[in-house]
Design a protein around this motif. Structure first.
Motif, PDB file in Angstrom:
ATOM      1  N   GLY A   1      67.340  71.454  36.933  1.00 13.05           N
ATOM      2  CA  GLY A   1      66.703  70.745  36.130  1.00 13.05           C
ATOM      3  C   GLY A   1      66.879  71.159  34.356  1.00 13.05           C
ATOM      4  O   GLY A   1      66.442  70.457  33.628  1.00 13.05           O
ATOM      5  N   GLU A   2      67.378  72.370  34.199  1.00  9.49           N
ATOM      6  CA  GLU A   2      67.557  72.959  32.712  1.00  9.49           C
ATOM      7  C   GLU A   2      68.895  73.267  32.504  1.00  9.49           C
ATOM      8  O   GLU A   2      69.654  74.080  33.332  1.00  9.49           O
ATOM      9  N   PRO A   3      69.470  72.831  31.616  1.00  9.59           N
ATOM     10  CA  PRO A   3      71.038  73.188  31.431  1.00  9.59           C
ATOM     11  C   PRO A   3      71.085  74.456  30.730  1.00  9.59           C
ATOM     12  O   PRO A   3      70.084  75.287  30.547  1.00  9.59           O
TER      13      PRO A   3
ATOM     14  N   GLY B   1      72.694  76.067  36.178  1.00  7.10           N
ATOM     15  CA  GLY B   1      71.805  76.209  34.873  1.00  7.10           C
ATOM     16  C   GLY B   1      70.591  77.078  34.999  1.00  7.10           C
ATOM     17  O   GLY B   1      70.601  77.438  35.678  1.00  7.10           O
ATOM     18  N   GLY B   2      69.709  76.743  33.853  1.00  6.29           N
ATOM     19  CA  GLY B   2      68.566  77.444  33.609  1.00  6.29           C
ATOM     20  C   GLY B   2      68.788  78.920  33.757  1.00  6.29           C
ATOM     21  O   GLY B   2      69.540  79.662  33.155  1.00  6.29           O
ATOM     22  N   ALA B   3      67.675  79.669  34.628  1.00  6.21           N
ATOM     23  CA  ALA B   3      67.663  81.122  34.547  1.00  6.21           C
ATOM     24  C   ALA B   3      68.703  81.879  35.136  1.00  6.21           C
ATOM     25  O   ALA B   3      69.354  82.883  35.004  1.00  6.21           O
ATOM     26  N   ALA B   4      69.448  80.936  36.333  1.00  5.91           N
ATOM     27  CA  ALA B   4      70.761  81.538  37.011  1.00  5.91           C
ATOM     28  C   ALA B   4      71.850  81.471  36.003  1.00  5.91           C
ATOM     29  O   ALA B   4      72.554  82.678  36.071  1.00  5.91           O
ATOM     30  N   ALA B   5      72.065  80.626  35.063  1.00  7.23           N
ATOM     31  CA  ALA B   5      72.895  80.726  34.042  1.00  7.23           C
ATOM     32  C   ALA B   5      72.752  81.942  33.076  1.00  7.23           C
ATOM     33  O   ALA B   5      73.682  82.393  32.671  1.00  7.23           O
ATOM     34  N   THR B   6      71.596  82.100  32.782  1.00 11.42           N
ATOM     35  CA  THR B   6      71.213  83.197  31.899  1.00 11.42           C
ATOM     36  C   THR B   6      71.472  84.718  32.482  1.00 11.42           C
ATOM     37  O   THR B   6      72.249  85.535  31.864  1.00 11.42           O
ATOM     38  N   GLU B   7      71.117  84.697  33.832  1.00  7.28           N
ATOM     39  CA  GLU B   7      71.594  85.950  34.618  1.00  7.28           C
ATOM     40  C   GLU B   7      73.194  86.000  34.956  1.00  7.28           C
ATOM     41  O   GLU B   7      73.618  87.208  34.442  1.00  7.28           O
ATOM     42  N   ALA B   8      73.839  85.155  34.923  1.00  6.35           N
ATOM     43  CA  ALA B   8      75.267  85.019  35.379  1.00  6.35           C
ATOM     44  C   ALA B   8      75.843  85.321  33.975  1.00  6.35           C
ATOM     45  O   ALA B   8      76.863  86.351  34.214  1.00  6.35           O
TER      46      ALA B   8
END
Length: 305
Positions: A226-228, A201-208
């Motif tokens: 810690g962040e969806p 989740g979080g920033a990693a999901a946004t980048e993905a």
């Protein structure tokens, strides 16, 4: 304490081993949605022997099973006995040790449900696993490879990168690096990835989400950061991809049986091998929780016998 008595559709199970994973850590921190308030008794997934069965429990006394403990009512699996609802109970697949079986449903079952039944991952497609060194991410790497995909895993340390490669990842990227998106574009020949398996989740999901091919499937499995993940629905529409939640409690019997059969075949053919990276005795549970909080790799197990 008195032993818990099973209700209809439940069994009392003598616990052999229990998985310690992110949901258990979230419980004791007060952040787990299925345990909204104290008291808290962690240990969500167990392997054990059916000791007493309530009406309509699907398996007989004496069966070695895996299943979900009733941590939701403070009867968790970090105990000598727990309660297991029938919907979650399954006989242990041949060839699995107690330590391997303890976390198998929450890792390999979830990964197979997501990749096979939700995303319909195809041979030759590219799979991006966020958090490849985690227990669910590492299962997704192994199953993705068993299904014939090219697998890219994310990792932010050399140790986690090595572990992800040991699970079968073809490529490792750090989504926090400035060239990560360019690297994924290079790996995919400019096409992008077909499936994202997001445990972070979080920033990693946004980048993905920036790496997706047209028609891609984005699987939301967890949020270890810690962040969806936050979905931009306008971009979802314009770039023509799908976002799908993956939770094993929502599968029907047909999916459940198909997953058991598929995973049993993969185990028999040695295409998957559940990695158990740390085993603790019951009295070491606080130490084990602290290690998981520090970012442990793979599967942590608590033994009760």
């Amino acid at each position: 304490m008195e032993l818990p008595e099973p209700g209809p559709g439940e069994a009392r199970v003598r616990v052999l081993a229990a998985s310690l994973a992110l949901p258990d850590l979230m419980m004791v921190h007060g952040d787990y949605p299925f345990v909204p308030e104290p008291p808290v008794a962690p240990g969500q997934e167990v392997v054990g022997i059916v000791d007493a069965a309530g009406d309509e429990f699907p398996l007989p006394v004496g069966t070695r099973i895996v299943g979900n403990a009733r941590a939701d009512i403070a009867i968790g699996g970090f105990a000598e006995y727990t309660l297991v609802p029938g919907w979650s109970a399954m006989p242990v697949i041949d060839g699995l040790t107690d330590e391997q079986a303890a976390g198998f449903p929450g890792s390999f079952h979830v990964a197979h449900i997501g990749l096979e039944h939700r995303a319909h991952l195809q041979k030759g497609e590219t799979l991006l696993v966020l958090g490849g060194a985690g227990r669910t991410g590492s299962a997704a790497i192994q199953i993705g490879k068993a299904m014939g995909a090219t697998v890219i895993a994310t990792a932010r340390s050399d140790a986690k990168a090595r572990f992800s490669r040991e699970q079968g990842a073809d490529y490792i990227v750090d989504l926090g690096a400035t060239n990560a998106i360019d690297e994924i574009e290079r790996i995919t020949g400019g096409r992008g990835v077909d499936v994202v398996y997001d445990t972070v989740g979080g920033a990693a999901a946004t980048e993905a989400a920036k790496t997706l091919a047209r028609g891609a499937r984005f699987l939301i499995v967890g949020f270890a950061s810690g962040e969806p993940a936050h979905v931009d629905v306008h971009e979802l529409l314009m770039r023509d991809y799908s976002v799908i939640g993956v939770l094993s409690t929502f599968r029907d019997d047909e999916e459940k049986n198909a997953t058991v059969d598929a995973l049993a075949a993969m185990l028999a053919e040695k295409r998957i091998t559940p990695p158990v990276t740390a085993v603790y005795a019951f009295e070491q549970v606080p130490e084990a929780l602290a290690e998981r909080a520090a970012g442990a790799t793979g599967q942590t197990v608590i033994t009760l016998q």
